[in-house]
Design an enzyme around this catalytic site. Structure first.
Site, PDB file in Angstrom:
ATOM      1  N   ASP A  50       0.860  -1.182   0.000  1.00  0.00           N
ATOM      2  CA  ASP A  50       0.000   0.000   0.000  1.00  0.00           C
ATOM      3  C   ASP A  50       0.902   1.239   0.000  1.00  0.00           C
ATOM      4  O   ASP A  50       2.110   1.135   0.219  1.00  0.00           O
ATOM      5  CB  ASP A  50      -0.908   0.024   1.245  1.00  0.00           C
ATOM      6  CG  ASP A  50      -2.214   0.784   1.044  1.00  0.00           C
ATOM      7  OD1 ASP A  50      -3.280   0.146   0.999  1.00  0.00           O
ATOM      8  OD2 ASP A  50      -2.163   2.040   0.920  1.00  0.00           O
ATOM      9  N   ASN A  59      -6.202  -5.236  -5.345  1.00  0.00           N
ATOM     10  CA  ASN A  59      -7.334  -4.560  -4.702  1.00  0.00           C
ATOM     11  C   ASN A  59      -7.160  -3.043  -4.622  1.00  0.00           C
ATOM     12  O   ASN A  59      -8.143  -2.310  -4.505  1.00  0.00           O
ATOM     13  CB  ASN A  59      -7.485  -5.169  -3.293  1.00  0.00           C
ATOM     14  CG  ASN A  59      -8.309  -4.330  -2.369  1.00  0.00           C
ATOM     15  OD1 ASN A  59      -9.533  -4.335  -2.427  1.00  0.00           O
ATOM     16  ND2 ASN A  59      -7.639  -3.554  -1.501  1.00  0.00           N
ATOM     17  N   TYR A  73     -14.275   6.239 -12.826  1.00  0.00           N
ATOM     18  CA  TYR A  73     -14.233   5.036 -11.975  1.00  0.00           C
ATOM     19  C   TYR A  73     -14.917   3.876 -12.714  1.00  0.00           C
ATOM     20  O   TYR A  73     -14.384   2.764 -12.774  1.00  0.00           O
ATOM     21  CB  TYR A  73     -14.924   5.339 -10.647  1.00  0.00           C
ATOM     22  CG  TYR A  73     -14.876   4.206  -9.645  1.00  0.00           C
ATOM     23  CD1 TYR A  73     -13.781   4.040  -8.803  1.00  0.00           C
ATOM     24  CD2 TYR A  73     -15.932   3.299  -9.530  1.00  0.00           C
ATOM     25  CE1 TYR A  73     -13.736   3.003  -7.868  1.00  0.00           C
ATOM     26  CE2 TYR A  73     -15.899   2.263  -8.605  1.00  0.00           C
ATOM     27  CZ  TYR A  73     -14.803   2.124  -7.777  1.00  0.00           C
ATOM     28  OH  TYR A  73     -14.761   1.096  -6.856  1.00  0.00           O
ATOM     29  N   ILE A 121     -19.569  -1.300  -0.185  1.00  0.00           N
ATOM     30  CA  ILE A 121     -19.022  -1.962   1.000  1.00  0.00           C
ATOM     31  C   ILE A 121     -18.633  -0.892   2.016  1.00  0.00           C
ATOM     32  O   ILE A 121     -18.032   0.137   1.644  1.00  0.00           O
ATOM     33  CB  ILE A 121     -17.775  -2.807   0.617  1.00  0.00           C
ATOM     34  CG1 ILE A 121     -18.077  -3.749  -0.564  1.00  0.00           C
ATOM     35  CG2 ILE A 121     -17.266  -3.587   1.832  1.00  0.00           C
ATOM     36  CD1 ILE A 121     -19.177  -4.765  -0.334  1.00  0.00           C
TER      37      ILE A 121
HETATM   38  P1  NAI Z   1     -10.098   1.844   0.918  1.00  0.00           P
HETATM   39  O1  NAI Z   1      -9.929   3.265   0.549  1.00  0.00           O
HETATM   40  O2  NAI Z   1     -10.409   1.465   2.317  1.00  0.00           O
HETATM   41  O3  NAI Z   1      -8.809   0.989   0.483  1.00  0.00           O
HETATM   42  C1  NAI Z   1      -8.100   1.229  -0.684  1.00  0.00           C
HETATM   43  C2  NAI Z   1      -6.635   1.101  -0.374  1.00  0.00           C
HETATM   44  O4  NAI Z   1      -5.887   1.286  -1.590  1.00  0.00           O
HETATM   45  C3  NAI Z   1      -6.153   2.156   0.613  1.00  0.00           C
HETATM   46  O5  NAI Z   1      -5.453   1.556   1.674  1.00  0.00           O
HETATM   47  C4  NAI Z   1      -5.256   3.042  -0.225  1.00  0.00           C
HETATM   48  O6  NAI Z   1      -4.187   3.616   0.506  1.00  0.00           O
HETATM   49  C5  NAI Z   1      -4.773   2.056  -1.276  1.00  0.00           C
HETATM   50  N1  NAI Z   1      -4.246   2.735  -2.466  1.00  0.00           N
HETATM   51  C6  NAI Z   1      -4.766   3.809  -3.115  1.00  0.00           C
HETATM   52  N2  NAI Z   1      -3.970   4.162  -4.122  1.00  0.00           N
HETATM   53  C7  NAI Z   1      -2.924   3.297  -4.121  1.00  0.00           C
HETATM   54  C8  NAI Z   1      -1.774   3.139  -4.935  1.00  0.00           C
HETATM   55  N3  NAI Z   1      -1.507   3.990  -5.938  1.00  0.00           N
HETATM   56  N4  NAI Z   1      -0.913   2.145  -4.659  1.00  0.00           N
HETATM   57  C9  NAI Z   1      -1.150   1.308  -3.611  1.00  0.00           C
HETATM   58  N5  NAI Z   1      -2.220   1.403  -2.815  1.00  0.00           N
HETATM   59  C10 NAI Z   1      -3.102   2.385  -3.059  1.00  0.00           C
HETATM   60  O7  NAI Z   1     -11.214   1.307  -0.060  1.00  0.00           O
HETATM   61  P2  NAI Z   1     -11.935  -0.105  -0.229  1.00  0.00           P
HETATM   62  O8  NAI Z   1     -13.365   0.184  -0.252  1.00  0.00           O
HETATM   63  O9  NAI Z   1     -11.409  -1.117   0.687  1.00  0.00           O
HETATM   64  O10 NAI Z   1     -11.511  -0.432  -1.731  1.00  0.00           O
HETATM   65  C11 NAI Z   1     -10.731  -1.532  -2.128  1.00  0.00           C
HETATM   66  C12 NAI Z   1     -11.050  -1.859  -3.566  1.00  0.00           C
HETATM   67  O11 NAI Z   1     -12.403  -2.244  -3.657  1.00  0.00           O
HETATM   68  C13 NAI Z   1     -10.857  -0.690  -4.524  1.00  0.00           C
HETATM   69  O12 NAI Z   1     -10.296  -1.162  -5.730  1.00  0.00           O
HETATM   70  C14 NAI Z   1     -12.285  -0.223  -4.754  1.00  0.00           C
HETATM   71  O13 NAI Z   1     -12.434   0.411  -6.003  1.00  0.00           O
HETATM   72  C15 NAI Z   1     -13.030  -1.532  -4.698  1.00  0.00           C
HETATM   73  N6  NAI Z   1     -14.445  -1.408  -4.418  1.00  0.00           N
HETATM   74  C16 NAI Z   1     -14.898  -0.798  -3.265  1.00  0.00           C
HETATM   75  C17 NAI Z   1     -16.242  -0.669  -3.042  1.00  0.00           C
HETATM   76  C18 NAI Z   1     -16.808  -0.007  -1.835  1.00  0.00           C
HETATM   77  O14 NAI Z   1     -18.007   0.273  -1.815  1.00  0.00           O
HETATM   78  N7  NAI Z   1     -16.043   0.258  -0.787  1.00  0.00           N
HETATM   79  C19 NAI Z   1     -17.232  -1.178  -4.032  1.00  0.00           C
HETATM   80  C20 NAI Z   1     -16.657  -1.834  -5.158  1.00  0.00           C
HETATM   81  C21 NAI Z   1     -15.321  -1.932  -5.342  1.00  0.00           C
END
Ligand code: NAI
Length: 254
Positions: free
Chosen positions: A38, A91, A157, A190
């Protein structure tokens, strides 16, 4: 539940919070050693502690998935430390601002696509090369319901996630005979820090409206996505590849 994961090696990007964190801990609970990557090192350290508290072994790497060099180093470190790579959950992602298509800037396009699509491909590229060396593996890309349907004010997105679903299917065809299965999980909304930052869970009215878009009338949890990722990693899904698994409480059934 998935004995074969015990002693194997998993990699989870975006593991500092939300879905990535819960998936990394679930891999550790199943006995896999886990590389967690991350850009948020502070939160990543918390995930590492959770893995260790669960009796697992983790390797922390500060990796920006949009940087080819850093992604290469992430895989090198994993192979140096653990000797192989069996499972990868791509992810890491960002939500971006909500606005209409014509109002986004070129910089916003480059950043969002750079992380959510190019970043996922960069990771897949290195993971596939590593998995070919050890005779196969399973890759799970975290896409979204917005990889299958549209959403107002989220064109970039939505495009990134549709692109990721395409990437998953094409790559799955190419490596199926070399024992690498490649699938996508498509979560509904989520309850993670991403939704909080977008103002969805912090505002009760907005939260209720979004919950109502799911047939089950609620948001999903990170653990429900982690379960799908572990199943797709395990032998229980041995004939599943190129699939987009909707874990969305019925959002797209309407
Ligand atoms: P989150 O914001 O809690 O986690 C995303 C993580 O990715 C964070 O820890 C962030 O620091 C990291 N990140 C961002 N840019 C980065 C980069 N350039 N390199 C490495 N790490 C990076 O969000 P969440 O909800 O856990 O999202 C995880 C995945 O699930 C994402 O791909 C999101 O698009 C997808 N998703 C989330 C949904 C939701 O409703 N929360 C719904 C559908 C998909």
């Amino acid at each position: 539940m998935y004995d074969e994961l015990n002693g194997r090696v998993a990699l989870v990007t975006g593991a500092a919070t939300g879905i990535g964190r819960h998936t990394a801990v679930a891999f550790a609970q199943a006995g896999a050693r886990v590389t967690i990557a991350d850009v948020n090192v502070e939160k990543l350290k918390e995930t590492l502690s959770m893995i260790e508290d669960a009796g697992g072994t983790g390797l922390l790497t500060r990796t920006d998935v949009s940087d080819p060099k850093q992604v290469e180093e992430m895989i090198e470190k994993t192979l140096e430390e653990f000797g192989q790579l069996n499972y990868a959950c791509n992810n890491a992602g960002i939500g971006g601002e909500m606005k209409r298509t014509a109002d986004f800037s070129v910089e916003e396009w480059d950043r969002l696509i750079g992380i959510n699509l190019k970043g996922q491909w960069l990771c897949m590229k290195q993971e596939i090369l590593a998995m070919l060396e050890n005779g196969g593996g399973s890759i799970i890309n975290v896409a979204s319901i917005l990889g299958t349907v549209g959403f107002d004010q989220a064109a970039l997105y939505t495009a990134s996630k549709h692109g990721l679903v395409g990437l998953t299917k094409a790559a799955a065809l190419e490596y199926a005979e070399e024992n690498i299965r490649i699938n996508a999980v498509c979560p509904g909304f989520i309850d993670t820090p991403m939704l909080e930052q977008a103002g969805i869970t912090s505002d009760p009215e907005t939260r209720q409206a979004i919950e109502g878009l799911h047939a089950m009338g609620r948001l999903g949890s990170s653990d429900e996505i982690a379960d799908a990722v572990l199943w797709l990693s395990s032998n229980r899904s041995s004939f599943v590849t190129g699939h987009t698994l909707l874990v969305d409480g019925g959002y797209t059934a309407r």
